[in-house]
Enzyme design. Sequence first.
Site, PDB file in Angstrom:
ATOM      1  N   ALA A 162       0.864  -1.288   0.031  1.00 30.63           N
ATOM      2  CA  ALA A 162       0.164  -0.056  -0.011  1.00 30.63           C
ATOM      3  C   ALA A 162       0.846   1.143  -0.031  1.00 30.63           C
ATOM      4  CB  ALA A 162      -0.930   0.051   1.035  1.00 30.63           C
TER       5      ALA A 162
ATOM      6  N   ASP B  56       0.037  -5.164   4.404  1.00 29.72           N
ATOM      7  CA  ASP B  56       0.423  -3.866   4.875  1.00 29.72           C
ATOM      8  C   ASP B  56      -0.028  -3.375   6.253  1.00 29.72           C
ATOM      9  OD1 ASP B  56       1.565  -1.308   2.896  1.00 29.72           O
ATOM     10  OD2 ASP B  56       0.748  -0.930   4.806  1.00 29.72           O
TER      11      ASP B  56
ATOM     12  N   THR C 212      17.984  -0.703  -1.409  1.00 29.63           N
ATOM     13  CA  THR C 212      18.401   0.370  -1.802  1.00 29.63           C
ATOM     14  C   THR C 212      19.981   0.668  -2.018  1.00 29.63           C
ATOM     15  OG1 THR C 212      18.321   2.656  -1.000  1.00 29.63           O
ATOM     16  CG2 THR C 212      18.302   0.896   0.467  1.00 29.63           C
ATOM     17  N   ASP C 213      20.092   1.507  -2.851  1.00 35.98           N
ATOM     18  CA  ASP C 213      21.358   1.875  -3.160  1.00 35.98           C
ATOM     19  C   ASP C 213      21.972   2.535  -1.825  1.00 35.98           C
ATOM     20  OD1 ASP C 213      20.279   4.482  -3.134  1.00 35.98           O
ATOM     21  OD2 ASP C 213      20.752   5.094  -5.202  1.00 35.98           O
ATOM     22  N   GLU C 214      21.368   2.898  -0.811  1.00 37.70           N
ATOM     23  CA  GLU C 214      22.195   3.745   0.340  1.00 37.70           C
ATOM     24  C   GLU C 214      22.736   2.690   1.032  1.00 37.70           C
ATOM     25  OE1 GLU C 214      19.321   6.623   2.011  1.00 37.70           O
ATOM     26  OE2 GLU C 214      18.080   6.709   0.159  1.00 37.70           O
TER      27      GLU C 214
ATOM     28  N   TYR D  89      18.399   4.806   8.775  1.00 38.23           N
ATOM     29  CA  TYR D  89      17.573   3.872   7.612  1.00 38.23           C
ATOM     30  C   TYR D  89      18.394   3.096   6.753  1.00 38.23           C
ATOM     31  CZ  TYR D  89      15.571   3.304   2.926  1.00 38.23           C
ATOM     32  OH  TYR D  89      15.274   2.946   1.690  1.00 38.23           O
TER      33      TYR D  89
ATOM     34  N   ALA E  56      19.758   0.115   8.951  1.00 37.14           N
ATOM     35  CA  ALA E  56      18.800  -1.031   8.864  1.00 37.14           C
ATOM     36  C   ALA E  56      18.326  -1.645   7.723  1.00 37.14           C
ATOM     37  CB  ALA E  56      17.391  -0.248   9.401  1.00 37.14           C
ATOM     38  N   LYS E  57      18.488  -1.099   6.620  1.00 30.57           N
ATOM     39  CA  LYS E  57      18.288  -1.845   4.984  1.00 30.57           C
ATOM     40  C   LYS E  57      19.102  -2.982   5.055  1.00 30.57           C
ATOM     41  CE  LYS E  57      15.305  -1.294   2.509  1.00 30.57           C
ATOM     42  NZ  LYS E  57      14.056  -2.317   2.245  1.00 30.57           N
TER      43      LYS E  57
HETATM   44  P1  NAD Z   1       6.552   3.996   1.338  1.00 33.72           P
HETATM   45  O1  NAD Z   1       7.276   4.384   2.494  1.00 33.72           O
HETATM   46  O2  NAD Z   1       5.959   4.589   0.337  1.00 33.72           O
HETATM   47  O3  NAD Z   1       5.885   2.719   1.910  1.00 33.72           O
HETATM   48  C1  NAD Z   1       6.111   1.614   2.506  1.00 33.72           C
HETATM   49  C2  NAD Z   1       5.044   0.718   3.138  1.00 33.72           C
HETATM   50  O4  NAD Z   1       5.247  -0.331   4.088  1.00 33.72           O
HETATM   51  C3  NAD Z   1       3.600   1.380   3.623  1.00 33.72           C
HETATM   52  O5  NAD Z   1       2.511   0.809   2.795  1.00 33.72           O
HETATM   53  C4  NAD Z   1       3.437   0.864   5.012  1.00 33.72           C
HETATM   54  O6  NAD Z   1       2.189   0.939   5.665  1.00 33.72           O
HETATM   55  C5  NAD Z   1       4.226  -0.281   4.896  1.00 33.72           C
HETATM   56  N1  NAD Z   1       4.755  -0.969   6.267  1.00 33.72           N
HETATM   57  C6  NAD Z   1       5.695  -0.350   7.223  1.00 33.72           C
HETATM   58  N2  NAD Z   1       5.960  -0.963   8.089  1.00 33.72           N
HETATM   59  C7  NAD Z   1       5.375  -2.038   7.977  1.00 33.72           C
HETATM   60  C8  NAD Z   1       5.105  -3.412   8.715  1.00 33.72           C
HETATM   61  N3  NAD Z   1       5.705  -3.534   9.800  1.00 33.72           N
HETATM   62  N4  NAD Z   1       4.428  -4.241   8.329  1.00 33.72           N
HETATM   63  C9  NAD Z   1       3.595  -4.289   7.056  1.00 33.72           C
HETATM   64  N5  NAD Z   1       3.680  -3.035   6.486  1.00 33.72           N
HETATM   65  C10 NAD Z   1       4.515  -2.055   6.744  1.00 33.72           C
HETATM   66  O7  NAD Z   1       7.863   3.216   0.870  1.00 33.72           O
HETATM   67  P2  NAD Z   1       8.424   3.126  -0.515  1.00 33.72           P
HETATM   68  O8  NAD Z   1       9.246   4.277  -1.079  1.00 33.72           O
HETATM   69  O9  NAD Z   1       7.421   2.586  -1.766  1.00 33.72           O
HETATM   70  O10 NAD Z   1       9.712   1.956  -0.538  1.00 33.72           O
HETATM   71  C11 NAD Z   1       9.194   0.598  -0.865  1.00 33.72           C
HETATM   72  C12 NAD Z   1      10.526  -0.234  -0.536  1.00 33.72           C
HETATM   73  O11 NAD Z   1      11.666   0.293  -1.452  1.00 33.72           O
HETATM   74  C13 NAD Z   1      11.354   0.196   0.825  1.00 33.72           C
HETATM   75  O12 NAD Z   1      11.713  -1.366   1.196  1.00 33.72           O
HETATM   76  C14 NAD Z   1      12.342   0.887   0.495  1.00 33.72           C
HETATM   77  O13 NAD Z   1      13.590   0.731   1.576  1.00 33.72           O
HETATM   78  C15 NAD Z   1      12.942   0.554  -0.883  1.00 33.72           C
HETATM   79  N6  NAD Z   1      13.239   1.409  -1.758  1.00 33.72           N
HETATM   80  C16 NAD Z   1      12.754   2.989  -2.034  1.00 33.72           C
HETATM   81  C17 NAD Z   1      13.180   3.762  -2.792  1.00 33.72           C
HETATM   82  C18 NAD Z   1      12.572   5.169  -2.898  1.00 33.72           C
HETATM   83  O14 NAD Z   1      13.265   5.961  -3.689  1.00 33.72           O
HETATM   84  N7  NAD Z   1      11.191   5.195  -2.525  1.00 33.72           N
HETATM   85  C19 NAD Z   1      14.486   3.465  -3.659  1.00 33.72           C
HETATM   86  C20 NAD Z   1      15.233   2.302  -3.360  1.00 33.72           C
HETATM   87  C21 NAD Z   1      14.721   1.233  -2.792  1.00 33.72           C
HETATM   88  P1  TYD Z   2      15.233  12.106  -0.290  1.00 31.65           P
HETATM   89  O1  TYD Z   2      13.985  12.388  -0.926  1.00 31.65           O
HETATM   90  O2  TYD Z   2      14.910  12.181   1.483  1.00 31.65           O
HETATM   91  O3  TYD Z   2      15.862  10.603  -0.426  1.00 31.65           O
HETATM   92  P2  TYD Z   2      17.292  10.316   0.187  1.00 31.65           P
HETATM   93  O4  TYD Z   2      17.076   8.867   0.737  1.00 31.65           O
HETATM   94  O5  TYD Z   2      18.000   9.990  -1.232  1.00 31.65           O
HETATM   95  O6  TYD Z   2      17.929  11.020   1.112  1.00 31.65           O
HETATM   96  O7  TYD Z   2      16.119  13.187  -0.344  1.00 31.65           O
HETATM   97  C1  TYD Z   2      16.796  13.234  -1.764  1.00 31.65           C
HETATM   98  C2  TYD Z   2      17.778  14.340  -1.782  1.00 31.65           C
HETATM   99  O8  TYD Z   2      17.295  15.599  -1.517  1.00 31.65           O
HETATM  100  C3  TYD Z   2      18.760  14.223  -0.789  1.00 31.65           C
HETATM  101  O9  TYD Z   2      20.109  14.746  -1.156  1.00 31.65           O
HETATM  102  C4  TYD Z   2      18.367  15.209   0.388  1.00 31.65           C
HETATM  103  C5  TYD Z   2      17.823  16.284  -0.229  1.00 31.65           C
HETATM  104  N1  TYD Z   2      16.705  16.847   0.317  1.00 31.65           N
HETATM  105  C6  TYD Z   2      16.441  18.315   0.284  1.00 31.65           C
HETATM  106  O10 TYD Z   2      17.340  18.961   0.016  1.00 31.65           O
HETATM  107  N2  TYD Z   2      15.357  18.934   1.004  1.00 31.65           N
HETATM  108  C7  TYD Z   2      14.436  18.237   1.526  1.00 31.65           C
HETATM  109  O11 TYD Z   2      13.377  18.652   2.135  1.00 31.65           O
HETATM  110  C8  TYD Z   2      14.385  16.822   1.526  1.00 31.65           C
HETATM  111  C9  TYD Z   2      13.197  15.817   1.967  1.00 31.65           C
HETATM  112  C10 TYD Z   2      15.482  16.175   0.821  1.00 31.65           C
END
Ligand code: NAD
Ligand code: TYD
Length: 343
Positions: free
Chosen positions: A10, A34, A126-128, A149, A152-153
Amino acid sequence: MKNLLVTGGAGFIGSNFVRYMLEHHANYTVTVLDKLTYAGNLDNLRDVENDPRYAFVQGDICDADDVRDALRAHHIDTIVNFAAETHVDRSILDADAFLRTNVFGTFVLLEAAKEFGLERYHQISTDEVYGWVDKPATENDPLIPRSPYAAAKASGDLMVNAYHVTHHVPTTITRASNTVGPYQYPEKVVPLFITNALENEPLPLYGDGKQIRDWLYVTDHCEAVDVVLHQGKIGEVYNVGGENERHNVEVVKIILDTLDKSPDLVRRVQDRSGHDRRYSLSIEKMRALGWHPRHSFEQALTETIRWYENNAWWWQKIKSGDYREYYEKQYGERLRTSQAVIV
Ligand code: NAD
Ligand code: TYD
């Protein structure tokens, strides 16, 4: 593989993945598990809720009974784990939930995958986890996470590998770049800046804005996971990057230009503690599977901007609730002591 459990389905990428898999695999079922934290939102799944191949279960991946019940009731053969706490800034304010969900939750899912003899456990990472890099990271590079973050990942990834080696759980991992597209919660920089610009609110740019991120469009991310599920080698890790490295100031400029907004909206605010200057991925291993990112940086950002312009119903609801409290905590003082900046 035909009955998927998508944990965190979700959220932003998870909900796009659910839609992607239903569109591309007519004979699959997709069950979402979720917890519906602040980031989980059933509005993200509205357009699939009547599909007979889709089911939703509210539950916590840290709760073994929630997980087992879902696996049994929906005859699951594959888990794809998107569930996580995902925002670096929130992990700086309080890391507790990050450890619970991203580490302990991953362990609970791996135990269940072992117990049920699942065909596949796939971890979304994640790349992080590679930390601040000075060249594109390959899958064999050391994990040097620098934020709570990312730590933990990375811990979740290590546990996945341990369950593969020790218990022969058939695992795969994808590590992706910063992803953009529809339904991303407006705390991450791109949806935050787009929606603030649409409301003529300031855009809080951290530090000098010269940090580099690699940008990936969400359907490219989903396609890569699909490819790894079907062609990836068990026990392996795959980097999923967009080959779109940009400074944050370049991202801001495109958002302002596309929306025809004034650069005066940008405010330089106090930097994030421990801010990683650059993320970058080598994607040769995914290319060898035949995958490549389809969206250029400009396409990815423009499509995302247009979606937020046309879907104010989605984000205005979010921005009027508990979000305001978070926003004040994160940005109140920063914006009061901010400076104008020319981008
Ligand atoms: P998001 O924060 O939009 O969504 C996270 C979802 O996980 C939510 O629906 C939340 O309700 C659910 N959740 C959280 N804790 C939970 C639990 N204990 N049990 C069940 N559900 C739970 O996240 P996102 O940006 O869609 O990221 C999804 C995945 O991709 C994550 O693992 C994140 O680390 C990874 N990721 C994200 C990005 C990015 O740019 N957003 C990039 C690389 C990897
Ligand atoms: P973000 O979207 O939080 O992702 P990441 O997990 O890669 O940090 O941030 C992306 C980049 O943008 C990061 O270099 C931090 C910067 N940033 C700002 O400059 N202002 C903001 O309010 C936020 C949330 C991020």
